[in-house]
Design a protein around this motif. Structure first.
Motif, PDB file in Angstrom:
ATOM      1  N   TYR B 128      70.382 -55.026  34.618  1.00  0.00           N
ATOM      2  CA  TYR B 128      69.237 -53.849  34.418  1.00  0.00           C
ATOM      3  C   TYR B 128      67.998 -54.740  34.151  1.00  0.00           C
ATOM      4  CZ  TYR B 128      65.763 -51.036  32.490  1.00  0.00           C
ATOM      5  OH  TYR B 128      64.534 -50.483  31.952  1.00  0.00           O
ATOM      6  N   GLU B 130      63.756 -53.838  33.844  1.00  0.00           N
ATOM      7  CA  GLU B 130      62.603 -52.575  33.862  1.00  0.00           C
ATOM      8  C   GLU B 130      62.055 -52.514  35.503  1.00  0.00           C
ATOM      9  OE1 GLU B 130      59.453 -53.188  31.267  1.00  0.00           O
ATOM     10  OE2 GLU B 130      58.389 -51.242  31.957  1.00  0.00           O
ATOM     11  N   ALA B 134      64.196 -49.247  36.163  1.00  0.00           N
ATOM     12  CA  ALA B 134      63.208 -48.145  35.617  1.00  0.00           C
ATOM     13  C   ALA B 134      62.391 -47.454  36.640  1.00  0.00           C
ATOM     14  CB  ALA B 134      62.217 -48.837  34.440  1.00  0.00           C
ATOM     15  N   SER B 156      73.143 -44.400  35.633  1.00  0.00           N
ATOM     16  CA  SER B 156      73.753 -45.688  35.254  1.00  0.00           C
ATOM     17  C   SER B 156      72.613 -46.574  35.031  1.00  0.00           C
ATOM     18  CB  SER B 156      74.912 -45.826  36.338  1.00  0.00           C
ATOM     19  OG  SER B 156      74.926 -47.237  36.064  1.00  0.00           O
ATOM     20  N   SER B 157      72.641 -47.453  34.038  1.00  0.00           N
ATOM     21  CA  SER B 157      71.553 -48.401  33.935  1.00  0.00           C
ATOM     22  C   SER B 157      71.875 -49.890  34.457  1.00  0.00           C
ATOM     23  CB  SER B 157      70.988 -48.549  32.619  1.00  0.00           C
ATOM     24  OG  SER B 157      72.232 -49.146  31.455  1.00  0.00           O
ATOM     25  N   SER B 158      73.333 -50.341  34.332  1.00  0.00           N
ATOM     26  CA  SER B 158      73.571 -51.281  34.858  1.00  0.00           C
ATOM     27  C   SER B 158      75.248 -51.570  34.758  1.00  0.00           C
ATOM     28  CB  SER B 158      73.226 -52.473  33.707  1.00  0.00           C
ATOM     29  OG  SER B 158      73.857 -52.313  32.496  1.00  0.00           O
ATOM     30  N   ASP B 201      62.809 -56.545  27.982  1.00  0.00           N
ATOM     31  CA  ASP B 201      63.579 -56.412  29.184  1.00  0.00           C
ATOM     32  C   ASP B 201      65.044 -57.081  29.008  1.00  0.00           C
ATOM     33  OD1 ASP B 201      64.969 -56.695  31.771  1.00  0.00           O
ATOM     34  OD2 ASP B 201      62.993 -55.768  32.517  1.00  0.00           O
ATOM     35  N   PRO B 202      66.390 -56.511  28.923  1.00  0.00           N
ATOM     36  CA  PRO B 202      67.478 -57.105  28.806  1.00  0.00           C
ATOM     37  C   PRO B 202      67.927 -57.999  29.958  1.00  0.00           C
ATOM     38  CG  PRO B 202      68.099 -54.784  29.072  1.00  0.00           C
ATOM     39  CD  PRO B 202      66.470 -55.265  29.587  1.00  0.00           C
TER      40      PRO B 202
END
Lengths: 313, 313
Positions: B128, B130, B134, B156-158, B201-202
């Protein structure tokens, strides 16, 4: 991964006073999803007329249903979140209200603080309507519009045809039918403007499917389907619950069993509107038996259904 | 219920010409999620400098990788959607690009026309950020901001720590290690600005976890982790792939196996930047073996992983 589950219902004023009701209604009735008229037309009416008149009347009604811990909708939504948390100990279960407190945005922030990495939003409306579910999506979208980190997000739009939900409604009705005989089962849903349906809202269709599928599980019994809680001018979904109940006795329908499948928790519309106001209309017009089936409220069978929706969606 | 699955990747110009690249870059680089500078500062730079210079250079690079059917990213994303459709015949599988065609919004409308009642959005970025995921959420939000009907939505984000994804990476690396010996495995990820990480941001963390978990499955072998594709001024994640590869031969690392786990389909960054440009840097500085592991592209093993992500999320 830490799943967060957010149950959302409409909201409630913070106290049954005209001031608190005014604050709540101002927020609720300013939402474009709820009242879709041009702002230049609606805002003067809202602030000049509606919010001058209605809060007093509403506060009076809220006072009648208010309990020591607060409004029934708030109490039962909170209770369902607690029951679900017990059933799903490895998740973070919270509840929020679309309007009023606790708000959706503040609750999502709080869930993030608690370690949530995955969000499931479950609006507590079995039938989807733009006027109820879409504002929740809007607010969830708002949270993540400016966020750097976005978790996995799921938003449930409806559960009007969820097997467990339909079966629980059918079982409850069947229990009443075994104990007593009725001339008619009345399914009453919250109404919405016809113009909203014309814009593509699937609400009416989903209400009809719920009624039909519950009746399939009950078998042969007279039933009918109506809409309550009309507000403001303009055409709303018909037939209206009030008119239906008023007319029943003259059609020799004197013993009626009423259920409101669109509400999962007691609120003004169930306690005051259905079980008091509409009961009175029916009885005053010659009705004999008016039995009302409460929403699921703190039923643990409903908690199981919530868990099943979350796990299967 | 008819589930719709939307695979989304970044995008590509419609042809490898300076005009098409300019149009594509203008859209891509105008996104606040991608370039987070104040508009008053950035837009004059973008239109006055970047879009005057870069499209020509980029078009040249795109020309080198272009195929008869179009850009590799577009070809493989389309192919994965087709393969997934074959595996999941009862769903509606489509693909879209965040920038360029087919767009996210038009594709969602088309899926609705095809009968979709439930939407699963799967950004094709394992990690993931941004800057990538995003904007997809923003655009999905935009579709439903003005829609009356909202389906069940999942985003799904990642999938940076998805078991199947990690195992497929590890298996591919192992296959290469069996055939040949290398002094080093280099994991190269697309870089992002350090300021984005500082905003929460991860991405960096997820890249590191991917590398680490793949290496846990491979066992004892020298490896390192770097970031490529730096663009513009400002500090980006380090170490940089280019500098790492240039320095390797002087550290007696002459046989290198390179993998880019952040890319699931070949594109400019893999074919041209890694396998041509960076290969040249490495070889010119004394490297001997530069072996590059292609992204999953049209691998059916990756299709299985996509299906598993959809079914388990």
């Amino acid at each position: 991964m830490k799943k967060g589950i957010l149950l959302v219902n409409l909201g409630t004023p913070e106290s049954p006073t005209p001031e608190a009701v005014k604050k709540y209604l101002a927020e609720f009735l300013s939402d474009r999803r709820v009242i879709n008229w041009p702002r230049s037309l609606w805002l003067p009416i809202l602030h000049g007329i509606v919010l001058q008149v209605r809060p007093k009347k509403s506060a009076h009604a809220y006072k009648k249903i208010w309990r020591e811990e607060g409004s029934p909708l708030w109490i039962y939504t909170k209770k369902q979140a607690e029951l679900l948390q017990l059933r799903m100990p490895n998740t973070i279960v919270r509840f929020a209200m679309t309007y009023g407190r606790p708000g959706i945005q503040e609750t999502i922030y709080e869930m993030k603080q608690a370690g949530m990495t995955e969000l499931f939003v479950l609006p507590l409306y079995p039938q989807y309507s733009e006027t109820t579910v879409a504002p929740i999506c809007d607010q969830v979208g708002q949270v993540y519009k400016s966020a750097a980190e976005i978790p996995d997000i799921k938003i449930s739009s409806s559960f009007y045809d969820h097997e467990g939900y339909l079966q629980l409604l059918a079982n409850t009705i069947k229990r009443h039918l075994t104990e007593k005989s009725f001339d008619m089962i009345l399914f009453s849903y919250h109404g919405i403007p016809v113009s909203t349906i014309e814009r593509g809202d699937p609400y009416e269709e989903q209400c009809k499917i719920t009624t039909q599928k519950v009746m399939e599980r009950i078998g042969d019994h007279p039933y009918t389907h109506s809409y309550q809680s009309k507000f403001g001018p303009g055409q709303w979904l018909t037939p209206m619950t009030r008119e239906t109940l008023k007319a029943f006795p003259s059609q020799n329908i004197k013993k009626v069993l009423v259920i409101t499948p669109g509400f999962v928790a007691d609120c003004l519309e169930t306690i005051e509107e259905i079980n008091e106001e509409n009961r009175t209309y029916f009885m005053e017009n010659g009705g004999e038996v008016f039995e009302y089936i409460q929403p699921f409220n703190e039923s643990t069978e409903f908690t199981e259904i919530l868990q099943s929706i979350i796990e299967t969606k």
